[in-house]
Scaffold this active site. Structure first.
Site, PDB file in Angstrom:
ATOM      1  CE1 TYR A 129      21.153  36.745  78.245  1.00 21.10           C
ATOM      2  CE2 TYR A 129      21.994  34.541  77.785  1.00 21.10           C
ATOM      3  CZ  TYR A 129      21.464  35.743  77.345  1.00 21.10           C
ATOM      4  OH  TYR A 129      21.234  35.939  75.999  1.00 21.10           O
ATOM      5  N   PRO A 145      15.746  29.472  69.160  1.00 19.34           N
ATOM      6  CG  PRO A 145      15.532  31.567  68.147  1.00 19.34           C
ATOM      7  CD  PRO A 145      14.808  30.273  68.379  1.00 19.34           C
ATOM      8  CB  THR A 146      18.618  30.041  73.715  1.00 24.43           C
ATOM      9  OG1 THR A 146      19.282  28.798  73.516  1.00 24.43           O
ATOM     10  CG2 THR A 146      17.142  29.783  73.991  1.00 24.43           C
ATOM     11  CB  SER A 186      20.767  32.635  68.802  1.00 19.79           C
ATOM     12  OG  SER A 186      21.015  34.000  69.111  1.00 19.79           O
ATOM     13  CD  GLN A 235      17.550  35.348  66.449  1.00 16.60           C
ATOM     14  OE1 GLN A 235      18.615  34.986  66.923  1.00 16.60           O
ATOM     15  NE2 GLN A 235      17.194  36.628  66.381  1.00 16.60           N
ATOM     16  CG  LEU A 236      18.631  38.415  60.377  1.00 17.77           C
ATOM     17  CD1 LEU A 236      20.116  38.134  60.150  1.00 17.77           C
ATOM     18  CD2 LEU A 236      17.977  38.811  59.062  1.00 17.77           C
ATOM     19  CE1 TYR A 237      16.907  39.443  68.360  1.00 19.06           C
ATOM     20  CE2 TYR A 237      18.962  38.315  68.835  1.00 19.06           C
ATOM     21  CZ  TYR A 237      17.653  38.602  69.158  1.00 19.06           C
ATOM     22  OH  TYR A 237      17.094  38.039  70.282  1.00 19.06           O
ATOM     23  CB  THR A 268      13.915  37.897  66.684  1.00 19.77           C
ATOM     24  OG1 THR A 268      14.253  36.513  66.625  1.00 19.77           O
ATOM     25  CG2 THR A 268      13.353  38.231  68.051  1.00 19.77           C
ATOM     26  NE  ARG A 277      16.009  39.692  78.547  1.00 18.79           N
ATOM     27  CZ  ARG A 277      16.586  39.463  77.383  1.00 18.79           C
ATOM     28  NH1 ARG A 277      17.828  39.057  77.323  1.00 18.79           N
ATOM     29  NH2 ARG A 277      15.915  39.649  76.263  1.00 18.79           N
ATOM     30  CE  LYS A 313      12.045  32.971  68.963  1.00 16.22           C
ATOM     31  NZ  LYS A 313      12.472  34.001  69.892  1.00 16.22           N
ATOM     32  CG  HIS A 364      12.619  37.242  73.115  1.00 17.29           C
ATOM     33  ND1 HIS A 364      12.960  37.830  71.932  1.00 17.29           N
ATOM     34  CD2 HIS A 364      13.788  36.840  73.671  1.00 17.29           C
ATOM     35  CE1 HIS A 364      14.273  37.817  71.777  1.00 17.29           C
ATOM     36  NE2 HIS A 364      14.800  37.206  72.830  1.00 17.29           N
ATOM     37  N   GLY A 408       7.076  28.267  77.417  1.00 14.92           N
ATOM     38  CA  GLY A 408       6.453  27.544  78.532  1.00 14.92           C
ATOM     39  C   GLY A 408       6.174  26.078  78.290  1.00 14.92           C
ATOM     40  N   GLY A 418      12.921  26.624  74.340  1.00 16.91           N
ATOM     41  CA  GLY A 418      14.161  27.388  74.504  1.00 16.91           C
ATOM     42  C   GLY A 418      14.932  26.883  75.708  1.00 16.91           C
TER      43      GLY A 418
HETATM   44  C1  LIG Z   1      18.721  32.462  77.533  1.00 12.75           C
HETATM   45  C2  LIG Z   1      17.828  32.799  76.393  1.00 12.75           C
HETATM   46  C3  LIG Z   1      18.356  33.402  75.265  1.00 12.75           C
HETATM   47  C4  LIG Z   1      17.533  33.697  74.174  1.00 12.75           C
HETATM   48  N1  LIG Z   1      18.090  34.222  73.045  1.00 12.75           N
HETATM   49  C5  LIG Z   1      17.306  34.460  71.970  1.00 12.75           C
HETATM   50  C6  LIG Z   1      17.880  34.930  70.762  1.00 12.75           C
HETATM   51  O1  LIG Z   1      19.089  35.092  70.653  1.00 12.75           O
HETATM   52  N2  LIG Z   1      17.037  35.174  69.734  1.00 12.75           N
HETATM   53  C7  LIG Z   1      15.687  34.981  69.825  1.00 12.75           C
HETATM   54  O2  LIG Z   1      14.958  35.238  68.864  1.00 12.75           O
HETATM   55  N3  LIG Z   1      15.126  34.503  70.945  1.00 12.75           N
HETATM   56  C8  LIG Z   1      15.900  34.239  72.016  1.00 12.75           C
HETATM   57  N4  LIG Z   1      15.339  33.725  73.152  1.00 12.75           N
HETATM   58  C9  LIG Z   1      13.897  33.390  73.166  1.00 12.75           C
HETATM   59  C10 LIG Z   1      13.677  31.948  72.704  1.00 12.75           C
HETATM   60  O3  LIG Z   1      13.914  31.823  71.324  1.00 12.75           O
HETATM   61  C11 LIG Z   1      12.246  31.463  72.956  1.00 12.75           C
HETATM   62  O4  LIG Z   1      11.351  32.412  72.439  1.00 12.75           O
HETATM   63  C12 LIG Z   1      11.934  31.222  74.426  1.00 12.75           C
HETATM   64  O5  LIG Z   1      13.051  30.724  75.120  1.00 12.75           O
HETATM   65  C13 LIG Z   1      10.782  30.207  74.542  1.00 12.75           C
HETATM   66  O6  LIG Z   1      10.398  30.042  75.857  1.00 12.75           O
HETATM   67  P1  LIG Z   1      10.877  28.817  76.794  1.00 12.75           P
HETATM   68  O7  LIG Z   1      12.259  29.163  77.236  1.00 12.75           O
HETATM   69  O8  LIG Z   1       9.877  28.855  77.903  1.00 12.75           O
HETATM   70  O9  LIG Z   1      10.802  27.553  75.983  1.00 12.75           O
HETATM   71  C14 LIG Z   1      16.138  33.429  74.251  1.00 12.75           C
HETATM   72  C15 LIG Z   1      15.615  32.821  75.390  1.00 12.75           C
HETATM   73  C16 LIG Z   1      16.442  32.500  76.460  1.00 12.75           C
HETATM   74  C17 LIG Z   1      15.855  31.822  77.661  1.00 12.75           C
END
Ligand SMILES: Cc1cc2nc3c(=O)[nH]c(=O)nc-3n(C[C@H](O)[C@H](O)[C@H](O)COP(=O)(O)O)c2cc1C
Length: 367
Positions: free
Chosen positions: A24, A77-78, A106, A128-130, A156, A165, A234, A258, A291, A312
Site C-alpha cells: 500500500y 500527508p499520507t 491526512s 489535508q482535506l478530502y 487535495t 494501485r 495539492k 500524489h 520523489g 511522503g
Molecule cells: C501511502 C501513501 C498514502 C498517501 N495518502 C495521501 C492522503 O491521504 N492525502 C493526500 O493528499 N496525499 C496522500 N498521499 C500522497 C502524498 O501526500 C505525497 O503527495 C506523495 O507521497 C509524495 O511523494 P513521495 O512519497 O515520493 O515523497 C499518499 C502517499 C502515500 C505513499
C-alpha cells in the site's frame, strides 16, 4: 548497519512492515511508470556550483505562510500511518516539530485531528482535506482542524476517485481490525473496513462511496469562504490549474502527482514544476512533493522555483524504523545532506539559490 541516506531507511522499512501495508505504501498507479519517473527526473538536472563564497555559516531557515521554519522541507500527508508503527501520526508530527518543519495530517489518518494536536502542540500542522459527499461531515473536519490549532488547509484536488494501485486490488487492501480512521470514530462506524466485501481494493471502494467526485473550482471558492485558514491546493500539474488556483484565491499550490498513485504517465512533479512557477510563481507560494530522496533534490526543486518541498514515503520509512525517533533520524540525514549541498554550491542561505544554478542535462550537449 548505520542508516546514512533515505534509501537505507527505505530498505530497512521493507523488512519491518507487513507485506499488504508495504505494498500500500510503496505502490503507484498502473504500470508505475510515473512512480519511477518521480525520482529519475531529478537526475535530468545538473547543478552549477559556485565557489569562494564563504560558506562557514549557513542558515536554511525560511518563512512560509507567516511561519518561521528551520528548513524548507515538511512531511506530506499520507494515510494510515499506524500501519508503519504504533506511534503513527503522533510520532511523525512530533518528529516534524523537532526538526522545525511542517506536518500535514491526512483526512484518512489512523489518529484523530485532536489527538495529533495534543501530541504535537509545538509542531506547525496543516490539515489535508478530502471533500466528502456529506458536506456537513466535511465542514465538521474543517471546524475541528481550526479548533485544534492547525494553520492551513491542504485541499487535495487530484483524487475525485482513487487511482488503480494493482497490488491493493490483488491484496484486497483494507485496514486491520485493531486500527480505525481516527477522524471518523463515532461518526462513521465502519469506515474503510465496511467496504471489504466486493473482492476489490477496500480503500478504492471507500473513496468512491464517500468522496465527492462532483468537485469543481466553485467548491474551492466555497471552502475558501467557509474558513479563516489559508487554503492550499495539492495536486496541481499544469499551468492552467495553477492560474485557476490563483484566480480562485488559494494561498498556495503543491505541485504533486500524489506520489504517482493517481494517474500513471502524468509528468514527474519536478518536470511539471517549471511551467507552474512560470505561470504563477512570481506572486504565489509554489511548493512540491514527489520523489525527494536527498539534499540535491531539495536544491533542484528550490532552484526551479519551489519555496518548500515535502516528503511522503520517506517519513513512512523513518516511522517504520523506530517511530518518532526513526523519523527524526531520517529528517536529520536529509537535513545534513541538504546542508552539504548548500555549502558545496556556495549558498549561505536559501536566497542564494537561483535558477542559474541549475540546468537541464541537454544544456551541455548544445554547447
Ligand atoms: C501511502 C501513501 C498514502 C498517501 N495518502 C495521501 C492522503 O491521504 N492525502 C493526500 O493528499 N496525499 C496522500 N498521499 C500522497 C502524498 O501526500 C505525497 O503527495 C506523495 O507521497 C509524495 O511523494 P513521495 O512519497 O515520493 O515523497 C499518499 C502517499 C502515500 C505513499
Amino acid at each position: 548497519m548505520a542508516l546514512v541516506c533515505v534509501e537505507d531507511f527505505e530498505k530497512k522499512a521493507h523488512t519491518v512492515i507487513e507485506k499488504f501495508a508495504l505494498d500500500y505504501y510503496r505502490s503507484g498507479a498502473g504500470e508505475q511508470f510515473t512512480l519511477n519517473l518521480n525520482r529519475e527526473a531529478f537526475k535530468k538536472w545538473r547543478i552549477r556550483p559556485r565557489f569562494l563564497r564563504d560558506v562557514s555559516k549557513m542558515n536554511m531557515g525560511c518563512k512560509i505562510l507567516g511561519e518561521n521554519l528551520k528548513w524548507p522541507l515538511g512531511i506530506a500527508p499520507t494515510a494510515m500511518q499506524k500501519l508503519a508503527h504504533p506511534e503513527g501520526e503522533c510520532g511523525n508530527a512530533r518528529a516534524a516539530g523537532s526538526a522545525g518543519s511542517v506536518f500535514i495530517l491526512s483526512t484518512l489518518s489512523t489518529t484523530s485531528i485532536e489527538e495529533v494536536a495534543t501530541a504535537a502542540p509545538n509542531t506547525c500542522k496543516w490539515f489535508q482535506l478530502y471533500v466528502y459527499k456529506d458536506r456537513s461531515l466535511t465542514e465538521q473536519l474543517v471546524r475541528r482542524a481550526e479548533k485544534a490549532g492547525f494553520k492551513a488547509l491542504v485541499l487535495t484536488i487530484d483524487a475525485p476517485i482513487f487511482g488503480q494501485r494493482r497490488s491493493d486490488v490483488r491484496n484486497k487492501f483494507s485496514l486491520p481490525s485493531h486500527l480505525c480512521l481516527g477522524n471518523f470514530e463515532g461518526i462513521q462506524s465502519e469506515g474503510v473496513r465496511s467496504e471489504m466485501y466486493t473482492g476489490k481494493s477496500g480503500i478504492n471502494e471507500y473513496v468512491s462511496s464517500q468522496f465527492d467526485a462532483t468537485l469543481t473550482w466553485k467548491d474551492v471558492e466555497w471552502l475558501i469562504k467557509s474558513t479563516y485558514l489559508p487554503v492550499i491546493v495539492k495536486g496541481v500539474l499544469t499551468r492552467e490549474d495553477a492560474v485557476l488556483a490563483r484566480e480562485f484565491g488559494c494561498a498556495g499550490i503543491i505541485v504533486s502527482n500524489h506520489g504517482a498513485r493517481q494517474l500513471d504517465c502524468v509528468p514527474a512533479s519536478i518536470e511539471a514544476l517549471p511551467e507552474v512557477v512560470k505561470a504563477v510563481g512570481h506572486d504565489m507560494l509554489v511548493m512540491l512533493d514527489g520523489g525527494i530522496m536527498q539534499g540535491n533534490d531539495i536544491f533542484t526543486a528550490l532552484a526551479l522555483g519551489a519555496k518548500m518541498v515535502f516528503v511522503g514515503r520517506p517519513a513512512l520509512w523513518g516511522l517504520a524504523c523506530g517511530g518518532q525517533k526513526g523519523v527524526e533520524d531520517m529528517l536529520s540525514v536529509l537535513k545534513n545532506d541538504f546542508e552539504i549541498t548548500l555549502a558545496l554550491t556556495g549558498c549561505q542561505t536559501l536566497n542564494d539559490i537561483n535558477k542559474d544554478m541549475i540546468v537541464h542535462e541537454s544544456y551541455y550537449a548544445k554547447l
